[in-house]
Design a protein around this motif. Structure first.
Motif, short mmCIF file in Angstrom:
data_model
loop_
_atom_site.label_atom_id
_atom_site.label_comp_id
_atom_site.label_asym_id
_atom_site.label_seq_id
_atom_site.Cartn_x
_atom_site.Cartn_y
_atom_site.Cartn_z
N GLU A 141 0.81 -1.22 0.00
CA GLU A 141 0.00 0.00 0.00
C GLU A 141 0.84 1.27 0.00
OE1 GLU A 141 -3.13 2.09 -0.76
OE2 GLU A 141 -3.20 -0.09 -0.67
N ARG A 142 1.84 1.35 0.88
CA ARG A 142 2.68 2.56 0.91
C ARG A 142 3.46 2.71 -0.38
NH1 ARG A 142 4.74 2.71 7.01
NH2 ARG A 142 2.96 3.76 7.92
N GLY A 143 3.84 1.60 -0.97
CA GLY A 143 4.55 1.64 -2.25
C GLY A 143 3.68 2.19 -3.37
N LYS A 144 2.41 1.80 -3.37
CA LYS A 144 1.47 2.35 -4.37
C LYS A 144 1.33 3.85 -4.19
CE LYS A 144 -1.45 -1.61 -5.35
NZ LYS A 144 -1.93 -2.62 -4.47
N GLU A 145 1.21 4.29 -2.94
CA GLU A 145 1.09 5.72 -2.67
C GLU A 145 2.33 6.48 -3.14
OE1 GLU A 145 0.42 5.97 1.54
OE2 GLU A 145 -1.59 5.08 1.42
N GLU A 146 3.50 5.91 -2.86
CA GLU A 146 4.75 6.54 -3.30
C GLU A 146 4.81 6.63 -4.81
OE1 GLU A 146 8.64 6.16 -0.52
OE2 GLU A 146 7.85 4.27 -1.25
N LYS A 147 4.45 5.55 -5.48
CA LYS A 147 4.48 5.53 -6.94
C LYS A 147 3.61 6.63 -7.52
CE LYS A 147 2.43 2.97 -10.68
NZ LYS A 147 1.77 1.75 -11.10
N GLU A 148 2.39 6.73 -7.04
CA GLU A 148 1.45 7.73 -7.56
C GLU A 148 1.95 9.15 -7.29
OE1 GLU A 148 -2.28 6.61 -5.78
OE2 GLU A 148 -2.37 4.74 -6.94
N ALA A 149 2.43 9.39 -6.09
CA ALA A 149 2.91 10.73 -5.74
C ALA A 149 4.16 11.10 -6.53
CB ALA A 149 3.19 10.80 -4.23
N LEU A 150 5.10 10.18 -6.66
CA LEU A 150 6.34 10.46 -7.39
C LEU A 150 6.07 10.67 -8.88
CD1 LEU A 150 8.68 7.96 -5.57
CD2 LEU A 150 8.96 10.45 -5.61
N ALA A 151 5.22 9.84 -9.45
CA ALA A 151 4.90 9.99 -10.87
C ALA A 151 4.22 11.33 -11.13
CB ALA A 151 4.02 8.83 -11.34
N ALA A 152 3.29 11.71 -10.27
CA ALA A 152 2.60 12.99 -10.43
C ALA A 152 3.58 14.15 -10.29
CB ALA A 152 1.47 13.11 -9.41
N PHE A 153 4.46 14.09 -9.31
CA PHE A 153 5.46 15.15 -9.11
C PHE A 153 6.40 15.23 -10.31
CE2 PHE A 153 9.82 16.13 -7.84
CZ PHE A 153 9.67 17.46 -7.49
N ALA A 154 6.92 14.11 -10.75
CA ALA A 154 7.88 14.10 -11.86
C ALA A 154 7.27 14.65 -13.14
CB ALA A 154 8.42 12.69 -12.08
N ALA A 155 5.98 14.43 -13.33
CA ALA A 155 5.30 14.92 -14.53
C ALA A 155 5.23 16.45 -14.56
CB ALA A 155 3.90 14.32 -14.61
N THR A 156 5.41 17.10 -13.41
CA THR A 156 5.35 18.56 -13.36
C THR A 156 6.70 19.22 -13.58
OG1 THR A 156 5.78 18.76 -10.97
CG2 THR A 156 3.47 18.42 -11.66
N LEU A 157 7.78 18.44 -13.65
CA LEU A 157 9.11 19.03 -13.79
C LEU A 157 9.28 19.66 -15.17
CD1 LEU A 157 11.25 16.28 -12.04
CD2 LEU A 157 10.59 18.52 -11.13
N ASN A 158 9.90 20.82 -15.20
CA ASN A 158 10.12 21.55 -16.45
C ASN A 158 11.00 20.75 -17.40
OD1 ASN A 158 11.19 23.36 -18.43
ND2 ASN A 158 10.73 25.08 -17.09
N GLN A 159 10.50 20.52 -18.61
CA GLN A 159 11.24 19.70 -19.57
C GLN A 159 12.50 20.38 -20.08
OE1 GLN A 159 8.59 18.84 -22.78
NE2 GLN A 159 8.75 20.87 -23.67
N LYS A 160 12.64 21.68 -19.88
CA LYS A 160 13.86 22.37 -20.29
C LYS A 160 14.97 22.15 -19.26
CE LYS A 160 11.51 25.82 -23.00
NZ LYS A 160 11.08 27.21 -23.12
N THR A 161 14.58 21.72 -18.08
CA THR A 161 15.54 21.51 -16.99
C THR A 161 15.78 20.04 -16.69
OG1 THR A 161 14.72 23.59 -16.05
CG2 THR A 161 16.11 22.23 -14.64
N PHE A 162 14.73 19.20 -16.89
CA PHE A 162 14.82 17.79 -16.53
C PHE A 162 14.23 16.88 -17.61
CE2 PHE A 162 14.51 20.16 -12.53
CZ PHE A 162 15.65 19.70 -11.87
N ASN A 163 14.85 15.73 -17.77
CA ASN A 163 14.27 14.63 -18.55
C ASN A 163 13.77 13.60 -17.55
OD1 ASN A 163 15.00 15.62 -21.15
ND2 ASN A 163 17.08 14.86 -20.84
#
Length: 188
Positions: A141-163
């Motif tokens: 369960e905690r792993g699922k929560e981490e996955k969802e939160a990390l994926a959502a956060f990573a999707a917001t990173l500026n593509q000019k700064t991060f891949n």
């Protein structure tokens, strides 16, 4: 090529790290990743390793001693969310192997909130062309929560700064581990 995302993460480390680099194992566990990173950075490099459990520190210290790698590592008994209190220099690679300590108490796991805090701080400490690797275990369960939160956060990173790459073995059963890679783009 690779049998799982943990092996893929190690192959990526081998491509990214050079002798003399600085790296961080943000989830020390039993010291396997810490020792692996110490081998890659060489005698002139340094690996910071974090864990909240004394058992992890003991196991890692023993492993590094057996391999004669203890001089390359700084072992820190604290949560990875405090990383900026200990590291004051640019880091080439951060590695997270999330979840719980293998053969340890499965009730003690990484948590989405502290992991997100740590990743945000790692972004600031990451040198250009550096990389954050997160092995995520969505099978609990905690792993699922981490996955969802990390994926959502990573999707917001500026593509000019991060891949950002999110790697899943889609033909595997039972929620296999996934790999999230965040690379800081070289300035132009």
């Amino acid at each position: 090529m690779f049998k799982n995302v943990v092996e893929l993460a190690k192959q990526i480390c081998q491509l990214k790290l050079r002798q003399g680099d600085k790296a961080a194992d943000c989830t020390m566990g039993n010291g396997n990743d810490t020792a692996f990173l110490c081998g890659l950075v060489g005698e002139e490099g340094k690996v910071y390793a974090f864990d909240i459990q004394e058992e992890a520190i003991i196991n890692t210290r023993e492993k590094l001693g057996q391999l004669k790698l203890q001089d390359r590592a700084v072992l820190i008994r604290d949560g990875h969310e405090t990383i900026d209190s200990y590291i004051k220099e640019p880091i080439r690679l951060f590695m997270f192997n999330l979840g719980y300590l293998p053969k340890g108490d499965h009730e003690i796991t990484t948590k989405k909130d502290t992991t997100l805090q740590a990743v945000q701080k790692c972004l600031d400490l990451l040198e250009p062309d550096g990389l954050i690797l997160l092995v995520i275990y969505p099978g609990h369960e905690r792993g699922k929560e981490e996955k969802e939160a990390l994926a959502a956060f990573a999707a917001t990173l500026n593509q000019k700064t991060f891949n950002v790459a999110h790697i899943r073995l889609t033909n595997q059963v039972n929620d296999p581990p996934e790999l999230l890679c965040i690379e800081k783009v070289l300035p132009r």
